[in-house]
Design a protein around this motif. Sequence first.
Motif, mmCIF file in Angstrom:
data_model
loop_
_atom_site.group_PDB
_atom_site.id
_atom_site.type_symbol
_atom_site.label_atom_id
_atom_site.label_comp_id
_atom_site.label_asym_id
_atom_site.label_seq_id
_atom_site.Cartn_x
_atom_site.Cartn_y
_atom_site.Cartn_z
ATOM 1 N N PHE A 18 -5.672 0.525 6.482
ATOM 2 C CA PHE A 18 -5.777 0.602 5.017
ATOM 3 C C PHE A 18 -4.458 1.038 4.387
ATOM 4 O O PHE A 18 -3.995 0.473 3.399
ATOM 5 C CB PHE A 18 -6.898 1.573 4.653
ATOM 6 N N LEU A 19 -3.848 2.069 4.989
ATOM 7 C CA LEU A 19 -2.589 2.574 4.443
ATOM 8 C C LEU A 19 -1.450 1.596 4.654
ATOM 9 O O LEU A 19 -0.549 1.476 3.818
ATOM 10 C CB LEU A 19 -2.249 3.932 5.069
ATOM 11 N N ASN A 20 -1.480 0.860 5.776
ATOM 12 C CA ASN A 20 -0.428 -0.121 6.031
ATOM 13 C C ASN A 20 -0.446 -1.247 5.017
ATOM 14 O O ASN A 20 0.597 -1.800 4.659
ATOM 15 C CB ASN A 20 -0.559 -0.708 7.444
ATOM 16 N N ASN A 21 -1.654 -1.605 4.575
ATOM 17 C CA ASN A 21 -1.752 -2.668 3.568
ATOM 18 C C ASN A 21 -1.082 -2.255 2.268
ATOM 19 O O ASN A 21 -0.495 -3.085 1.571
ATOM 20 C CB ASN A 21 -3.225 -3.007 3.305
ATOM 21 N N PHE A 22 -1.143 -0.990 1.928
ATOM 22 C CA PHE A 22 -0.498 -0.513 0.718
ATOM 23 C C PHE A 22 0.984 -0.208 0.943
ATOM 24 O O PHE A 22 1.755 -0.173 -0.008
ATOM 25 C CB PHE A 22 -1.193 0.748 0.191
ATOM 26 N N ALA A 23 1.340 0.025 2.205
ATOM 27 C CA ALA A 23 2.723 0.391 2.501
ATOM 28 C C ALA A 23 3.647 -0.816 2.479
ATOM 29 O O ALA A 23 4.865 -0.666 2.460
ATOM 30 C CB ALA A 23 2.803 1.088 3.856
ATOM 31 N N GLN A 24 3.116 -2.043 2.491
ATOM 32 C CA GLN A 24 3.927 -3.242 2.503
ATOM 33 C C GLN A 24 4.534 -3.462 1.117
ATOM 34 O O GLN A 24 3.859 -3.884 0.181
ATOM 35 C CB GLN A 24 3.079 -4.451 2.907
ATOM 36 N N VAL A 75 2.771 -8.740 -12.230
ATOM 37 C CA VAL A 75 3.602 -7.554 -11.943
ATOM 38 C C VAL A 75 2.729 -6.342 -11.631
ATOM 39 O O VAL A 75 3.023 -5.562 -10.718
ATOM 40 C CB VAL A 75 4.530 -7.267 -13.140
ATOM 41 N N ILE A 76 1.654 -6.177 -12.398
ATOM 42 C CA ILE A 76 0.748 -5.053 -12.148
ATOM 43 C C ILE A 76 0.134 -5.142 -10.760
ATOM 44 O O ILE A 76 0.067 -4.146 -10.023
ATOM 45 C CB ILE A 76 -0.358 -5.018 -13.223
ATOM 46 N N ILE A 77 -0.302 -6.326 -10.382
ATOM 47 C CA ILE A 77 -0.924 -6.497 -9.061
ATOM 48 C C ILE A 77 0.081 -6.226 -7.954
ATOM 49 O O ILE A 77 -0.242 -5.573 -6.945
ATOM 50 C CB ILE A 77 -1.513 -7.910 -8.940
ATOM 51 N N VAL A 78 1.325 -6.705 -8.118
ATOM 52 C CA VAL A 78 2.356 -6.435 -7.111
ATOM 53 C C VAL A 78 2.618 -4.934 -6.999
ATOM 54 O O VAL A 78 2.782 -4.388 -5.912
ATOM 55 C CB VAL A 78 3.654 -7.183 -7.469
ATOM 56 N N THR A 79 2.637 -4.257 -8.130
ATOM 57 C CA THR A 79 2.935 -2.820 -8.152
ATOM 58 C C THR A 79 1.845 -2.008 -7.466
ATOM 59 O O THR A 79 2.128 -1.154 -6.611
ATOM 60 C CB THR A 79 3.103 -2.335 -9.604
ATOM 61 N N ILE A 80 0.596 -2.241 -7.818
ATOM 62 C CA ILE A 80 -0.480 -1.421 -7.275
ATOM 63 C C ILE A 80 -0.816 -1.786 -5.836
ATOM 64 O O ILE A 80 -1.464 -1.004 -5.134
ATOM 65 C CB ILE A 80 -1.753 -1.527 -8.147
ATOM 66 N N THR A 85 -1.473 5.566 -4.188
ATOM 67 C CA THR A 85 -1.520 6.600 -5.234
ATOM 68 C C THR A 85 -1.251 5.992 -6.602
ATOM 69 O O THR A 85 -1.936 6.296 -7.581
ATOM 70 C CB THR A 85 -0.491 7.698 -4.949
ATOM 71 N N LEU A 86 -0.257 5.113 -6.663
ATOM 72 C CA LEU A 86 0.073 4.464 -7.925
ATOM 73 C C LEU A 86 -1.055 3.552 -8.384
ATOM 74 O O LEU A 86 -1.326 3.444 -9.582
ATOM 75 C CB LEU A 86 1.366 3.659 -7.771
ATOM 76 N N SER A 87 -1.736 2.930 -7.439
ATOM 77 C CA SER A 87 -2.828 2.026 -7.813
ATOM 78 C C SER A 87 -3.972 2.789 -8.470
ATOM 79 O O SER A 87 -4.538 2.333 -9.468
ATOM 80 C CB SER A 87 -3.337 1.291 -6.577
ATOM 81 N N LEU A 88 -4.283 3.975 -7.933
ATOM 82 C CA LEU A 88 -5.343 4.788 -8.538
ATOM 83 C C LEU A 88 -4.930 5.282 -9.923
ATOM 84 O O LEU A 88 -5.733 5.302 -10.862
ATOM 85 C CB LEU A 88 -5.668 5.970 -7.624
ATOM 86 N N GLY A 89 -3.676 5.686 -10.050
ATOM 87 C CA GLY A 89 -3.195 6.124 -11.352
ATOM 88 C C GLY A 89 -3.153 4.992 -12.364
ATOM 89 O O GLY A 89 -3.460 5.189 -13.546
ATOM 90 N N GLY A 119 -2.755 -14.465 -13.063
ATOM 91 C CA GLY A 119 -1.851 -13.360 -12.764
ATOM 92 C C GLY A 119 -2.296 -12.559 -11.553
ATOM 93 O O GLY A 119 -1.466 -12.149 -10.724
ATOM 94 N N ILE A 120 -3.595 -12.339 -11.424
ATOM 95 C CA ILE A 120 -4.117 -11.589 -10.270
ATOM 96 C C ILE A 120 -3.865 -12.354 -8.975
ATOM 97 O O ILE A 120 -3.416 -11.791 -7.963
ATOM 98 C CB ILE A 120 -5.623 -11.315 -10.448
ATOM 99 N N ALA A 121 -4.149 -13.666 -8.984
ATOM 100 C CA ALA A 121 -3.964 -14.478 -7.779
ATOM 101 C C ALA A 121 -2.492 -14.563 -7.385
ATOM 102 O O ALA A 121 -2.139 -14.442 -6.203
ATOM 103 C CB ALA A 121 -4.537 -15.876 -8.009
ATOM 104 N N VAL A 122 -1.621 -14.757 -8.368
ATOM 105 C CA VAL A 122 -0.188 -14.858 -8.062
ATOM 106 C C VAL A 122 0.350 -13.510 -7.582
ATOM 107 O O VAL A 122 1.127 -13.446 -6.631
ATOM 108 C CB VAL A 122 0.585 -15.350 -9.303
ATOM 109 N N GLY A 123 -0.058 -12.422 -8.247
ATOM 110 C CA GLY A 123 0.407 -11.108 -7.836
ATOM 111 C C GLY A 123 -0.024 -10.733 -6.429
ATOM 112 O O GLY A 123 0.673 -9.994 -5.726
ATOM 113 N N ALA A 124 -1.161 -11.262 -5.999
ATOM 114 C CA ALA A 124 -1.644 -11.009 -4.636
ATOM 115 C C ALA A 124 -1.083 -12.001 -3.624
ATOM 116 O O ALA A 124 -1.518 -12.029 -2.468
ATOM 117 C CB ALA A 124 -3.173 -11.070 -4.615
#
Length: 230
Positions: A18-24, A75-80, A85-89, A119-124
């Motif tokens: 789970f953490l690795n997915n966010f660490a990328q 951009v939002i999807i790429v960021t979170i 932590t940033l995604s929850l905020g 935007g969601i699909a492209v950001g992901a």
Amino acid sequence: MNVFVLTTTFSDMFKKSFLNNFAQESSPAQFLLTLAMALLIGLGIYFVYRRCYIGVVYDHSFNVSLVVMTILVAVIIVTISSNITLSLGMVGALSIVRYRTAVKSPMDLMFLFWAITTGIAVGANYFFIAGGAFVFVAITFFALKTLRGDDRTYMLVINLKTDLKVEEGVRRELEKLKYKLRSKVVKADRTEITAEVRVKRDNINITDAIAGIEGVENVTLVQYRGTYEA
């Protein structure tokens, strides 16, 4: 003991995955590709909206906002997606934002949802899904526009003197069209008749024949698409 070890191992593997997915984190090249793809599909949505718009008055600023919204959501999807932590905020921050702009047309709301979804699909990084969905939705819009045909619905408002002969003349002219009587208001020596008529786009000279009837004071023709368009 073995059950405890197995449970602990599975829990650690899940947390690590789970953490690795966010660490990328997104590389600069990948981020630029995401922006380019969001811009490209956003411009496609822009042209589809411009060609298929059926509202009252075309709003260029709203159409431009569709392109920008597609990019910003990406951009939002790429960021979170790179920081848990940033995604929850971000979720908490966006949940308190309130937009007061009223979207009156269901078609405009659909295009907004299309831009956000893209935007969601492209950001992901699901470029194939975003591109395939764009092509399918665009073809659907153009097909439905073609099936609509050239007939247009108009509201015909006729003000005339209260006289049976005048009303009979107006009725004869209306019978030459596909019409439905919506209202008839009689005030002293004046009568107002409102009828819904369906005519071809290039055949809107029906007001001339009715205005030429003696006793008819004025004739107003407005297009109706859920709202009135003069």
